[in-house]
Design an enzyme around this catalytic site. Structure first.
Site, PDB file in Angstrom:
ATOM      1  N   ASN A  91      36.062  31.314  46.868  1.00  0.00           N
ATOM      2  CA  ASN A  91      36.629  32.196  45.845  1.00  0.00           C
ATOM      3  C   ASN A  91      36.995  33.580  46.369  1.00  0.00           C
ATOM      4  O   ASN A  91      37.836  34.259  45.808  1.00  0.00           O
ATOM      5  CB  ASN A  91      35.645  32.330  44.683  1.00  0.00           C
ATOM      6  CG  ASN A  91      34.236  32.631  45.140  1.00  0.00           C
ATOM      7  OD1 ASN A  91      33.660  31.906  45.960  1.00  0.00           O
ATOM      8  ND2 ASN A  91      33.674  33.708  44.651  1.00  0.00           N
TER       9      ASN A  91
ATOM     10  N   HIS B  50      36.334  29.037  32.382  1.00  0.00           N
ATOM     11  CA  HIS B  50      37.011  30.342  32.314  1.00  0.00           C
ATOM     12  C   HIS B  50      37.841  30.674  33.547  1.00  0.00           C
ATOM     13  O   HIS B  50      38.554  31.672  33.565  1.00  0.00           O
ATOM     14  CB  HIS B  50      36.017  31.465  31.970  1.00  0.00           C
ATOM     15  CG  HIS B  50      35.108  31.881  33.091  1.00  0.00           C
ATOM     16  ND1 HIS B  50      35.330  33.021  33.822  1.00  0.00           N
ATOM     17  CD2 HIS B  50      33.982  31.342  33.578  1.00  0.00           C
ATOM     18  CE1 HIS B  50      34.357  33.149  34.716  1.00  0.00           C
ATOM     19  NE2 HIS B  50      33.524  32.141  34.583  1.00  0.00           N
TER      20      HIS B  50
ATOM     21  N   CYS C  90      30.471  39.132  42.192  1.00  0.00           N
ATOM     22  CA  CYS C  90      29.049  38.985  41.895  1.00  0.00           C
ATOM     23  C   CYS C  90      28.207  39.963  42.704  1.00  0.00           C
ATOM     24  O   CYS C  90      27.108  40.299  42.315  1.00  0.00           O
ATOM     25  CB  CYS C  90      28.600  37.570  42.196  1.00  0.00           C
ATOM     26  SG  CYS C  90      29.621  36.361  41.363  1.00  0.00           S
TER      27      CYS C  90
HETATM   28  C1  LIG Z   1      33.044  31.606  39.063  1.00  0.00           C
HETATM   29  C2  LIG Z   1      32.456  30.691  40.064  1.00  0.00           C
HETATM   30  C3  LIG Z   1      31.277  29.977  39.802  1.00  0.00           C
HETATM   31  C4  LIG Z   1      30.460  30.191  38.554  1.00  0.00           C
HETATM   32  O1  LIG Z   1      31.091  29.742  37.388  1.00  0.00           O
HETATM   33  P1  LIG Z   1      30.666  30.381  35.979  1.00  0.00           P
HETATM   34  O2  LIG Z   1      31.331  29.487  34.988  1.00  0.00           O
HETATM   35  O3  LIG Z   1      31.184  31.776  35.946  1.00  0.00           O
HETATM   36  O4  LIG Z   1      29.173  30.323  35.895  1.00  0.00           O
HETATM   37  C5  LIG Z   1      30.821  29.097  40.756  1.00  0.00           C
HETATM   38  N1  LIG Z   1      31.480  28.903  41.904  1.00  0.00           N
HETATM   39  C6  LIG Z   1      32.613  29.571  42.200  1.00  0.00           C
HETATM   40  C7  LIG Z   1      33.309  29.301  43.488  1.00  0.00           C
HETATM   41  C8  LIG Z   1      33.142  30.477  41.292  1.00  0.00           C
HETATM   42  O5  LIG Z   1      34.264  31.147  41.613  1.00  0.00           O
END
Ligand SMILES: *Cc1c(COP(=O)(O)O)cnc(C)c1O
Length: 387
Positions: free
Chosen positions: A151, A201, A325
């Site tokens: 991400n 989301h 995060c």
């Molecule tokens: C956003 C994200 C998550 C967590 O997902 P949530 O629905 O926000 O708890 C996990 N892994 C990656 C790679 C993400 O980008």
């Protein structure tokens, strides 16, 4: 003020069509899906319809789709659920240094209960070391969890290659595909994974809903105990609004994904090209080809990423510095650290992550502001150096 949103890897706006699909469930369709009467049957049907859409999106059967409260819960469930259920087989888990905190911290939490964790290193582009993986496999290894794409920098991992290796062993394979959903076709059969996580989301559905795909026959313990929801595997009255939104979001992706990918890639490449042409001393972090179509992570020499973020925000442009995060922590990104990004660039990454709503005009505005802001911030740094 003019607002340009370039932080789609953090979250996405709810799609108009998703909103329309959800509306009846905010109004008169409110029944508990577990109830046998009309009100319950109506919402049960909506949930099962959403499950079919998600299953089609991932190329599996609806029975293999389990709704959760988000990507974080799905990753926790996959890792802790496999660990608890397979303790008799072994206590060793393999993951990588660039995982999302929901995977890394789930693994680390298991250490307290006697599990052993191997964290695979990555190369300078953020790709996991396959030879290291092969050497790390032991008799007591029960699970490998490697993300589908990262991400922060967008690097895509060789998931099919890893599943080929793991086929020779009795080891479960989970992939966190949250960042990939909607940007790369996800096919659980082709990938050869046993468990796969996506989140609502990040694909224009509401916050607070996620999915864990579990292959048939996988031995996994429940994380949430209670009633018989989700085939007795995940208790709690269903998040009706989230689930309906998730189903619709997957339906839209199946229809529009191909053309949206092209659009995002074109704009991302344009943004990157203009930055490289107009701003000196920048470094693109991550792999240039094996990368998500919407993401570019760029370090601007002599500038703190946070300073750039704040200054862009003052001009209405939303980006991320390091990982969302981890923001607020002075520590550099664990992803860039694992990639051995040179010291002069490690504190200055800015992540631009685009979405289907972005326009060329917004990118032009961003470039214009960026050139100005970088110049100003570098003048301050140069001034500080002189005194
Ligand atoms: C956003 C994200 C998550 C967590 O997902 P949530 O629905 O926000 O708890 C996990 N892994 C990656 C790679 C993400 O980008």
């Amino acid at each position: 003020m003019r607002r340009v949103y370039l932080d789609y890897n953090s979250t996405t706006p709810i799609d108009k069509e998703v909103k329309e699909a959800i509306m009846p469930f905010l109004e008169n369709k409110f029944g508990n899906p577990s109830n046998l009467h009309y009100f319950g049957r109506e919402t049960r049907e909506a949930i099962e319809n959403a499950r079919r859409k998600v299953a089609e999106f991932l190329n599996t059967k609806p029975e293999r789709i389990f709704f959760t409260s988000g990507g974080t819960e799905s990753c926790n469930w996959a890792i802790k659920g496999i660990a608890i259920a397979n303790q008799n087989k072994g206590n060793h888990i393999i993951t990588s240094a660039i995982e999302h905190s929901s995977v890394l911290n789930s693994c680390l939490a298991l250490k307290k209960f006697g599990f052993e964790i191997t964290i695979l290193p990555v190369d300078e582009y953020g790709i996991v070391d396959i030879d290291y993986l092969k050497k790390s496999i032991r008799k007591n290894t029960i699970l490998v969890s490697i993300m589908h794409s990262n991400n922060e920098v967008g690097t895509i991992q060789p998931i099919e290659e890893i599943s080929q290796i793991l086929k020779n062993y009795d080891i479960y394979f989970h992939t966190d595909a949250v960042a990939s959903a909607g940007k790369i076709k996800l096919d659980v059969e082709k990938l050869g994974v046993d468990l796969l996580t996506i989140s609502g989301h990040k694909i224009h559905a509401p916050k607070g809903v996620g999915v864990l795909y579990i292959r048939e026959g996988v031995n996994i313990e429940n994380l949430i105990h209670g009633g018989h929801h989700e085939q007795g595997k995940r208790a709690g009255t269903e998040n009706l609004i989230g689930i309906v939104g998730m189903g619709k979001a997957c339906e839209i992706l199946m229809r529009d994904m191909e053309k949206d990918i092209e659009k995002m890639k074109k704009l991302r490449d344009y943004l990157e090209k203009k930055i490289l042409e107009n701003i000196e001393d920048v470094r693109i972090n991550g792999h240039l080809e094996k990368r998500l179509c919407n993401t570019t992570n760029i370090s601007f020499g002599y500038i703190e990423g946070e300073a750039l973020l704040v200054n862009l925000d003052l001009e209405g442009i939303a980006v991320a510095s390091g990982s969302a995060c981890a923001s607020g922590e002075p520590e550099p990104s664990h992803v860039l650290k694992a990639m051995n990004v040179p010291i002069e660039y490690i504190n200055s990454p800015v992540r631009f992550s685009l979405g289907k709503e972005n326009t060329k005009e917004e990118i032009d505005y961003t470039i214009e502001v960026l050139i100005k802001v970088v110049k100003r911030l570098r003048e301050i740094t140069a001034f500080k150096k002189r005194i």
